[in-house]
Design an enzyme around this catalytic site. Structure first.
Site, mmCIF file in Angstrom:
data_model
loop_
_atom_site.group_PDB
_atom_site.id
_atom_site.type_symbol
_atom_site.label_atom_id
_atom_site.label_comp_id
_atom_site.label_asym_id
_atom_site.label_seq_id
_atom_site.Cartn_x
_atom_site.Cartn_y
_atom_site.Cartn_z
ATOM 1 N N ASN A 126 40.325 -49.421 -19.990
ATOM 2 C CA ASN A 126 40.095 -47.722 -20.436
ATOM 3 C C ASN A 126 38.607 -47.405 -20.684
ATOM 4 O O ASN A 126 38.149 -46.388 -20.527
ATOM 5 C CB ASN A 126 41.017 -47.337 -21.626
ATOM 6 C CG ASN A 126 42.387 -47.302 -20.990
ATOM 7 O OD1 ASN A 126 42.927 -46.186 -20.317
ATOM 8 N ND2 ASN A 126 43.425 -48.001 -21.515
ATOM 9 N N SER A 173 46.863 -42.369 -17.212
ATOM 10 C CA SER A 173 45.793 -42.804 -16.580
ATOM 11 C C SER A 173 45.867 -42.371 -15.004
ATOM 12 O O SER A 173 44.862 -42.784 -14.330
ATOM 13 C CB SER A 173 45.868 -44.390 -16.561
ATOM 14 O OG SER A 173 45.384 -44.755 -17.625
#
Length: 325
Positions: free
Chosen positions: A134, A32
């Site tokens: 996400n 990420s």
């Protein structure tokens, strides 16, 4: 060190336990940590007038995407960037062991992630809470492509990687499962098997992270320092918007801006940056403004949600070293 470990059950392969030295310049999968790269491109498009932070999903994406989400008409670009959209998450809906066993070379589409998230349903009304997500960055990747006519990967390459001269940072295209040059293997345990999972397809997670971004510690530190110096923006308002935070209610990373976290430090100070967790890797890049220190690190095994299990001790060491220097 790279070694074949996929068939070793309930034990560590000697190659893993050998204590082999790691090349400090070696590349790894960054998970990420891709999110602030994506956020940077979005804010550049806002500067150029192609987007507004208050634009809503139906104005940006086609009906076949927006109708998947019940509250899409209320969700803004800003909410996607700071994780306050309330949209469903796809990550916890996947059978990770099955993927590691049977789908290592599967090429995923962003739409697949959205469809999985839609089945999960909304978490809360848009703008009412904070929850790391996400799906929001998969949508942001699609928005970048719709507004520019280029893939989100190509946008990040041109607008960030090439601009900063990040020679050890790449965004491999789907189907390219190897990392160029010196690299760090990542490992995961499932069904009693310790397996090397460095070579999952980079389409896994898409613009949300996963295996999509390959970099090393030096390049990640260079990127974060340039970002916080405003080098990647034409207007100071863009960086100010990125660093405008909301409360997360989460220890350590207690506030979150537009694709970037603010982390509380043991000495009462703070740091800006992001963590990254993907199959086989836990990584972090942080900048401590008070100490003028930038930290980038990786562990070659996933440590849990976004790899946040290890940074606190490292930060304590950095703060202590700065105080006694």
């Amino acid at each position: 060190q790279r070694g074949g470990v996929r068939e070793h059950m309930n034990q560590l392969d000697p190659h893993i336990a050998a204590g082999s030295a790691i090349d400090p310049a070696a590349k790894f999968r960054c998970g990420s940590i891709l999110k602030p790269f994506i956020s940077t491109v979005i804010l550049q498009l806002v500067e150029e007038g192609s987007l507004s932070l208050e634009d809503r999903l139906p104005d940006l994406l086609p009906p076949e995407v927006t109708r998947l989400f019940r509250h899409s008409g209320e969700i803004t670009v800003r909410m996607l960037l700071n994780h306050t959209s309330g949209i469903g998450e796809w990550v916890d809906q996947l059978d990770r062991p099955a993927i590691l066993r049977n789908s290592r070379d599967k090429v995923w589409s962003e739409l697949e992630f959205l469809q999985i998230a839609a089945r999960r349903g909304a978490n809360f009304a848009p703008g009412s809470q904070w929850l790391y997500n996400n799906t929001e960055f998969n949508l942001l990747g699609m928005i970048i492509e719709r507004r520019t006519g280029l893939s989100w990967r190509e946008n990040v390459r041109r607008r960030v990687i090439t601009r900063l001269g990040l020679r050890n940072t790449v965004l491999p295209e789907p189907g390219t499962r190897t990392m160029p040059g010196s690299s760090i293997s990542g490992y995961a345990e499932y069904d009693g098997v310790v397996a090397e999972v460095s070579d999952l397809d980079p389409s896994m997670a898409g613009a949300a992270g996963g295996h999509a971004l390959v970099s090393n510690a030096q390049d990640l530190a260079t990127f974060l320092q340039a970002l916080l110096a405003g080098t990647l923006f034409e207007k100071p308002e863009s960086l100010a918007a990125m660093l405008t935070t909301v409360d997360t209610g989460v220890p350590f990373r207690s506030r979150y801006g537009l694709g970037i976290g603010r982390y509380e430090l043991p000495d009462g100070g703070y740091a800006w940056g992001h963590t990254g967790g993907t199959a086989g890797y836990s990584s972090i890049v942080l900048h401590l403004p008070e100490h003028q220190v930038t930290l980038a690190a990786v562990i070659s095994m996933e440590q849990g949600a976004e790899g946040t299990a290890f940074p606190a001790p490292a930060l304590c060491a950095v703060v202590w070293a700065e105080q006694v220097r």
